[in-house]
Scaffold this active site. Structure first.
Site, PDB file in Angstrom:
ATOM      1  N   LYS A 213     -24.831   9.899 -80.388  1.00  0.00           N
ATOM      2  CA  LYS A 213     -25.345   8.790 -79.569  1.00  0.00           C
ATOM      3  C   LYS A 213     -24.512   8.599 -78.303  1.00  0.00           C
ATOM      4  O   LYS A 213     -25.027   8.078 -77.304  1.00  0.00           O
ATOM      5  CB  LYS A 213     -25.421   7.500 -80.385  1.00  0.00           C
TER       6      LYS A 213
ATOM      7  N   SER B 254     -21.012  -0.283 -72.469  1.00  0.00           N
ATOM      8  CA  SER B 254     -20.728   1.059 -72.974  1.00  0.00           C
ATOM      9  C   SER B 254     -20.060   1.915 -71.906  1.00  0.00           C
ATOM     10  O   SER B 254     -20.600   2.110 -70.818  1.00  0.00           O
ATOM     11  CB  SER B 254     -22.031   1.733 -73.418  1.00  0.00           C
TER      12      SER B 254
END
Length: 331
Positions: free
Chosen positions: A190, A253
């Site tokens: 991911k 992120s």
């Protein structure tokens, strides 16, 4: 149970605070004296959370010897350093430990998953088990006590349940699982997808594109993980699609941020020369490329990210090439 959290970065600090909130015996180890003093004296980790006050009961130290009397050690360090730190822990420990890993990726020297690398680095007489505490979570939100759910994954279900009990509270809900392979591979892949998501945002693409990327990225995650023995059901859980969604959709992120800069510039060289942050997906993209090649797996999104990062391909060309591949059935 005495717990030492190794790594006073954002995630280590957030998880140490969770244990402090839960009235556990916890101490946070860091290498920077100024940061440790900030935590102890000001109840802040200003480098990562300048606007957040930490639990005043949380204490930190620069003395690695605190590991000697620990029952559990949380390794909150980048994947590249996991093996070295695990060996240090093994050398210092005076009893069998539960080792909790929170890094997502592969050992850069051996291509091993994190739990494999830890087991190989430690004396078996010092290790009860490895538990991977992973799932859709940003430290910036956990430290603010935002509602979050993640998994405690281990081959040793009893130790996973122990970790579940120690960390769970009204704002952090822990589930357990035993699919170490699928969970760790999903959590690693991911990060590559998050770089891809940042790239498409940097190029100016919006929600339709991201939805397609996440959906097709999940298929690649499943294809990759099951090829190495992961359970297909794992990838529709927290360490699979859950982690994928949050990392591909959030400005918190680092992988997304890296991809965004690369996409906006439509080239990678400037970012690689100037980046000073740990971006796990960069190393992971290379390892996924190598492992997928060994297994002859079709990983088009991961492959395009690899070509951008390591072969200098223009991001805009990659987006076009993905859309113009041969047409086929979805499943």
């Amino acid at each position: 149970m005495k717990t030492v959290v190794i790594g006073s970065g954002s995630w280590g600090t957030a998880l140490a605070q969770v244990l402090a909130d839960n009235h556990q015996d916890v101490i946070l180890y860091g290498v920077e004296p100024a940061q440790v003093n900030d935590i102890n004296n000001n109840h802040k980790n200003s480098q990562f959370f300048p606007n957040t006050d930490l639990n005043p009961e949380l204490k930190a130290t620069t003395d690695m010897n605190v590991v000697k009397n620990a029952d559990m050690v949380v390794l909150a360090v980048p994947s590249a350093f996991i093996s070295d730190v695990a060996k240090q822990v093994s050398d210092l420990a005076d009893k069998k430990l539960i080792v909790v890993n929170v890094a997502k990726g592969f050992d850069p020297k051996t291509n091993e998953r994190m739990s494999e690398a830890i087991r190989h680095a430690m004396d078996p007489a010092k290790l009860s088990s490895v538990v991977s505490l992973i799932g859709p979570s940003h430290a910036e939100e956990v430290v603010e006590r935002q509602l979050t759910s993640i998994d405690a994954i281990s081959q040793n279900e009893k130790d996973a349940q122990m970790v579940q009990s120690l960390f769970s509270n009204p704002y952090l809900r822990i589930y357990t699982g035993t699919d170490e392979v699928g969970s760790e591979l999903g959590a690693a892949v991911k990060n590559v997808m998050a770089i891809a998501s940042g790239i498409i945002s940097g190029l100016g693409y919006k929600d339709n594109t991201r939805a397609a990327l996440i959906t097709r990225g999940l298929q690649e995650m499943i294809r990759f993980g099951t090829a190495f023995g992961g359970d297909p059901k794992t990838f529709i859980g927290l360490t699979g699609v859950g982690d994928l969604i949050v990392t591909c959709s959030s400005l918190n992120s680092r992988n997304f941020q890296a991809g965004y800069e690369i996409g906006k510039a439509n080239e990678v060289e400037h970012f690689l020369k100037n980046n000073k942050k740990t971006v796990e997906g960069i190393r992971t993209a290379k390892i996924v490329h190598e492992l997928a090649k060994e297994k002859n797996l079709d990983m088009p999104i991961c492959e395009e990210v690899y070509q951008i990062l390591y072969e200098g391909k223009e991001p805009s060309m990659c987006a076009s090439d993905l859309m113009l591949r041969d047409l086929k059935r979805e499943f």
